[in-house]
Write a protein that holds these residues in place. Structure first.
Motif, PDB file in Angstrom:
ATOM      1  N   GLU A 117       5.704  33.811  14.263  1.00 34.24           N
ATOM      2  CA  GLU A 117       5.895  33.090  12.869  1.00 34.24           C
ATOM      3  C   GLU A 117       5.480  31.520  13.409  1.00 34.24           C
ATOM      4  OE1 GLU A 117       8.967  35.720  10.367  1.00 34.24           O
ATOM      5  OE2 GLU A 117       9.752  34.216  11.566  1.00 34.24           O
ATOM      6  N   GLU A 118       6.133  30.960  14.116  1.00 37.57           N
ATOM      7  CA  GLU A 118       5.776  29.505  14.302  1.00 37.57           C
ATOM      8  C   GLU A 118       4.472  29.120  14.924  1.00 37.57           C
ATOM      9  OE1 GLU A 118       5.916  25.699  14.668  1.00 37.57           O
ATOM     10  OE2 GLU A 118       7.444  26.953  13.688  1.00 37.57           O
ATOM     11  N   LEU A 119       3.817  30.030  15.647  1.00 36.48           N
ATOM     12  CA  LEU A 119       2.334  30.234  15.968  1.00 36.48           C
ATOM     13  C   LEU A 119       1.606  30.370  14.980  1.00 36.48           C
ATOM     14  CD1 LEU A 119       0.070  29.945  18.149  1.00 36.48           C
ATOM     15  CD2 LEU A 119       0.343  32.360  18.732  1.00 36.48           C
ATOM     16  N   ALA A 120       1.697  31.147  14.201  1.00 37.45           N
ATOM     17  CA  ALA A 120       0.843  31.291  12.983  1.00 37.45           C
ATOM     18  C   ALA A 120       1.106  30.148  11.903  1.00 37.45           C
ATOM     19  CB  ALA A 120       1.425  32.592  12.129  1.00 37.45           C
ATOM     20  N   ARG A 121       2.364  29.700  11.756  1.00 40.83           N
ATOM     21  CA  ARG A 121       2.435  28.402  10.907  1.00 40.83           C
ATOM     22  C   ARG A 121       1.480  27.161  11.437  1.00 40.83           C
ATOM     23  NH1 ARG A 121       7.442  28.776  11.070  1.00 40.83           N
ATOM     24  NH2 ARG A 121       7.564  30.345   9.512  1.00 40.83           N
ATOM     25  N   ARG A 122       1.765  27.049  12.726  1.00 38.50           N
ATOM     26  CA  ARG A 122       1.027  26.028  13.386  1.00 38.50           C
ATOM     27  C   ARG A 122      -0.614  25.905  13.177  1.00 38.50           C
ATOM     28  NH1 ARG A 122       3.672  26.794  18.045  1.00 38.50           N
ATOM     29  NH2 ARG A 122       1.946  27.305  19.282  1.00 38.50           N
ATOM     30  N   CYS A 123      -1.036  27.358  13.470  1.00 35.89           N
ATOM     31  CA  CYS A 123      -2.566  27.401  13.348  1.00 35.89           C
ATOM     32  C   CYS A 123      -2.824  27.496  11.920  1.00 35.89           C
ATOM     33  CB  CYS A 123      -2.704  28.888  13.818  1.00 35.89           C
ATOM     34  SG  CYS A 123      -2.594  29.221  15.679  1.00 35.89           S
ATOM     35  N   ALA A 124      -1.934  27.767  10.710  1.00 33.18           N
ATOM     36  CA  ALA A 124      -2.522  27.917   9.461  1.00 33.18           C
ATOM     37  C   ALA A 124      -2.521  26.225   9.150  1.00 33.18           C
ATOM     38  CB  ALA A 124      -1.516  28.536   8.568  1.00 33.18           C
ATOM     39  N   GLY A 125      -1.506  25.400   9.591  1.00 31.84           N
ATOM     40  CA  GLY A 125      -1.667  24.079   9.281  1.00 31.84           C
ATOM     41  C   GLY A 125      -2.752  23.313   9.666  1.00 31.84           C
ATOM     42  N   ARG A 126      -3.230  23.763  10.982  1.00 33.80           N
ATOM     43  CA  ARG A 126      -4.290  23.324  11.437  1.00 33.80           C
ATOM     44  C   ARG A 126      -5.717  23.511  10.448  1.00 33.80           C
ATOM     45  NH1 ARG A 126      -1.873  23.775  16.509  1.00 33.80           N
ATOM     46  NH2 ARG A 126      -2.918  25.730  16.872  1.00 33.80           N
ATOM     47  N   ALA A 127      -5.569  24.716  10.278  1.00 35.43           N
ATOM     48  CA  ALA A 127      -6.993  25.423   9.462  1.00 35.43           C
ATOM     49  C   ALA A 127      -6.940  25.064   8.073  1.00 35.43           C
ATOM     50  CB  ALA A 127      -6.919  27.052   9.464  1.00 35.43           C
ATOM     51  N   LEU A 128      -5.823  24.829   7.566  1.00 31.97           N
ATOM     52  CA  LEU A 128      -5.763  24.465   5.982  1.00 31.97           C
ATOM     53  C   LEU A 128      -5.950  22.673   5.842  1.00 31.97           C
ATOM     54  CD1 LEU A 128      -3.178  26.847   4.810  1.00 31.97           C
ATOM     55  CD2 LEU A 128      -5.545  27.143   4.596  1.00 31.97           C
ATOM     56  N   ARG A 129      -5.879  22.092   6.906  1.00 32.52           N
ATOM     57  CA  ARG A 129      -5.833  20.671   6.605  1.00 32.52           C
ATOM     58  C   ARG A 129      -7.169  19.997   5.823  1.00 32.52           C
ATOM     59  NH1 ARG A 129      -5.738  18.868  12.110  1.00 32.52           N
ATOM     60  NH2 ARG A 129      -3.618  19.604  12.013  1.00 32.52           N
ATOM     61  N   ASP A 130      -7.050  19.331   4.911  1.00 35.05           N
ATOM     62  CA  ASP A 130      -7.966  18.909   4.099  1.00 35.05           C
ATOM     63  C   ASP A 130      -8.850  19.824   3.277  1.00 35.05           C
ATOM     64  OD1 ASP A 130      -6.964  16.239   5.003  1.00 35.05           O
ATOM     65  OD2 ASP A 130      -8.499  16.370   6.796  1.00 35.05           O
ATOM     66  N   VAL A 131      -8.555  21.214   3.342  1.00 34.05           N
ATOM     67  CA  VAL A 131      -9.365  22.114   2.516  1.00 34.05           C
ATOM     68  C   VAL A 131      -9.006  22.044   1.183  1.00 34.05           C
ATOM     69  CG1 VAL A 131     -10.113  24.676   2.452  1.00 34.05           C
ATOM     70  CG2 VAL A 131      -9.610  23.191   4.658  1.00 34.05           C
ATOM     71  N   ARG A 132      -9.954  21.889   0.186  1.00 37.47           N
ATOM     72  CA  ARG A 132      -9.937  22.154  -1.016  1.00 37.47           C
ATOM     73  C   ARG A 132     -11.369  22.542  -1.682  1.00 37.47           C
ATOM     74  NH1 ARG A 132      -7.890  16.537  -3.491  1.00 37.47           N
ATOM     75  NH2 ARG A 132      -8.356  17.789  -5.283  1.00 37.47           N
ATOM     76  N   GLY A 133     -11.188  23.001  -2.998  1.00 37.33           N
ATOM     77  CA  GLY A 133     -12.562  23.338  -3.695  1.00 37.33           C
ATOM     78  C   GLY A 133     -12.987  24.614  -3.551  1.00 37.33           C
TER      79      GLY A 133
END
Length: 460
Positions: free
Chosen positions: A117-133
């Protein structure tokens, strides 16, 4: 002049109507072409010979365990996964090598829940950084699962170079499987070369008795192709479902994991990752005292048909199907059948999908207006609006709807042309058949490299 104006108006009207009638015609033509090339090799399950009541029993039968040898259909799957399909866990025949490979896969996936869970959370945080639209959900998810799979295998942060190689390979495999692009072998061989140079850094011993290239092919196929592609596809389906059902999305955002599990289960019922799983019988299978499936038969197990059978209003998305005791009566095998090569990530995948879904919904409101199909060739167009920002999706959704209609025209034509070529090319190359008739002289170190390298006709 009037005739010219009328002809011009008729031409414009015809062009404008293309998105509303041409894609369906192209799909029907593509199905006919593929059936003509592939021939009538398999026994459909469920079908006239094997009814829905026998589906799971036949799937779990010990004699239904053959995977690649003896089926012309296997050539197509090997084509899309080469180089290295002969070391892919899903395509290895039963025996010592399969057992060794499966054992290592289970050990690499056997991480503690909190760590996963922690690994998935870290990877998601990096992948979603500054994403929008406006985004394509599958494209958004692939780098996330590339990093996740890398850390599972190497137990260290994923370097940018490795992430880019894994992402390019996974996107290439997914696009070629959807027949929207030809295979790009250079992306695959660059990833193989990277893995060969870094085998010594894998956190657990790799299967014994394999050459370094075979070990690289194993990692390439199991963790950096199948795992990344399938997790990205599963998450794209799940997020697109939430984007198209705002009430369900809000209930997931504010509810508990039990309801989220129901949403995941219903998503995988409607949009299973596998369409057809083929198996080759290694012995006779008796259905009843009058009917026997002979050894050497190719059984084509149809996941969507099985999931729909016996389900009220099967095309409707309804997570509450899985809310009560009635869920146990549903035909639902999202990870396969335990007795016959189930997905090795059957335990881990739902855990990390929950985490990533929570991370996405904690940051964004999702909206989409595009059609949702199991194959999802459009890669899941979706509008991500940061939570707390003004939420006015109307104009973007209208644009998405029209854009996807027009994209479906060229996408359908591309699938017809490229898909026909790749299926024909797979039949011509006979990768699987040549492997099993090579009496061992063309092993994994030679055969695939010789006729599946960059610049060759094999998908070049």
């Amino acid at each position: 002049m009037l005739i010219i104006l009328l002809a011009g108006a008729a031409l414009l009207a015809g062009l404008a109507s293309l998105p509303w009638w041409l894609p369906d015609r192209i799909v029907a033509l593509r199905v006919r072409v593929f059936e003509r090339i592939n021939g009538d090799e398999g026994i459909p399950v469920p079908g006239d010979l094997v009814g829905i009541e026998h589906f799971e029993r036949v799937y779990a039968h010990p004699a239904a365990g053959g995977r690649s040898k003896g089926a012309a259909l296997s050539d197509v799957f090997w084509y899309w996964l080469s180089p290295g399909p002969e070391m892919h866990q899903e395509h290895l025949e039963a025996g010592d090598v399969y057992d060794a490979v499966a054992r290592v896969t289970r050990r690499l996936l056997a991480v503690r829940r909190a760590e996963a869970e922690e690994l998935a959370r870290r990877c998601a945080g990096r992948a979603l950084r500054d994403v929008r639209g406006l985004v394509r959900l599958r494209d958004l998810m692939i780098p996330l699962w590339a990093e996740f799979s890398y850390e599972l295998v190497f137990a260290e942060p994923c370097p940018r170079r490795a992430r880019d190689l894994i992402t390019a390979n996974a996107a290439d495999v997914a696009a070629s499987l959807k027949c929207t692009r030809l295979r790009h072998l250079g992306r695959r061989t660059r990833l193989t070369a990277y893995l060969l140079r870094n085998l010594h850094r894998v956190r657990l011993p790799l299967p014994e008795g394999l050459t370094p290239r075979q070990q690289a092919y194993y990692l390439h196929g199991a963790f950096f192709t199948t795992a990344v592609v399938q997790l990205s596809e599963a998450m794209a389906h799940l997020l697109l479902v939430l984007a198209r059902h705002p009430g369900v999305q809000e209930r997931v955002r504010t509810g508990d994991d039990h309801y989220l599990d129901q949403v995941i289960a219903e998503t995988m019922r409607l949009y299973p990752l596998f369409g057809i799983a083929h198996r080759i019988t290694t012995g006779d299978i008796a259905l009843d005292e009058h009917t026997t499936i002979p050894a050497g038969s190719v059984l084509c197990f149809n996941y969507p048909a099985f999931h729909h059978a016996g389900c009220p209003d099967p095309d409707r998305f309804d997570p509450d199907r899985f809310a009560g005791p009635g869920a146990k009566r549903l035909n639902h095998i999202p990870f396969g059948v335990a007795a016959n090569r189930p997905c090795p990530a059957w335990r881990l995948a739902p855990i990390v999908m929950r985490v990533v879904t929570r991370e996405v919904l904690g940051r964004y409101v999702l909206d989409s207006s595009v059609p949702h199909t199991r194959s999802m060739p459009h890669r899941g167009p979706c509008l991500l609006t940061p939570r707390g920002a003004p939420h006015r999706p109307g104009p973007a959704l209208a644009y998405l709807r029209v854009r996807d209609r027009w994209e479906e025209v060229w996408r359908g034509l591309a699938q017809l042309v490229l898909g026909t070529y790749m299926v024909w090319d797979a039949r011509r190359l006979r990768l699987c058949e040549r492997h099993f008739t090579s009496d061992g002289s063309d092993g994994p170190d030679g055969s695939e490299d010789r006729y599946a390298r960059p610049g060759s006709r094999h998908g070049s």
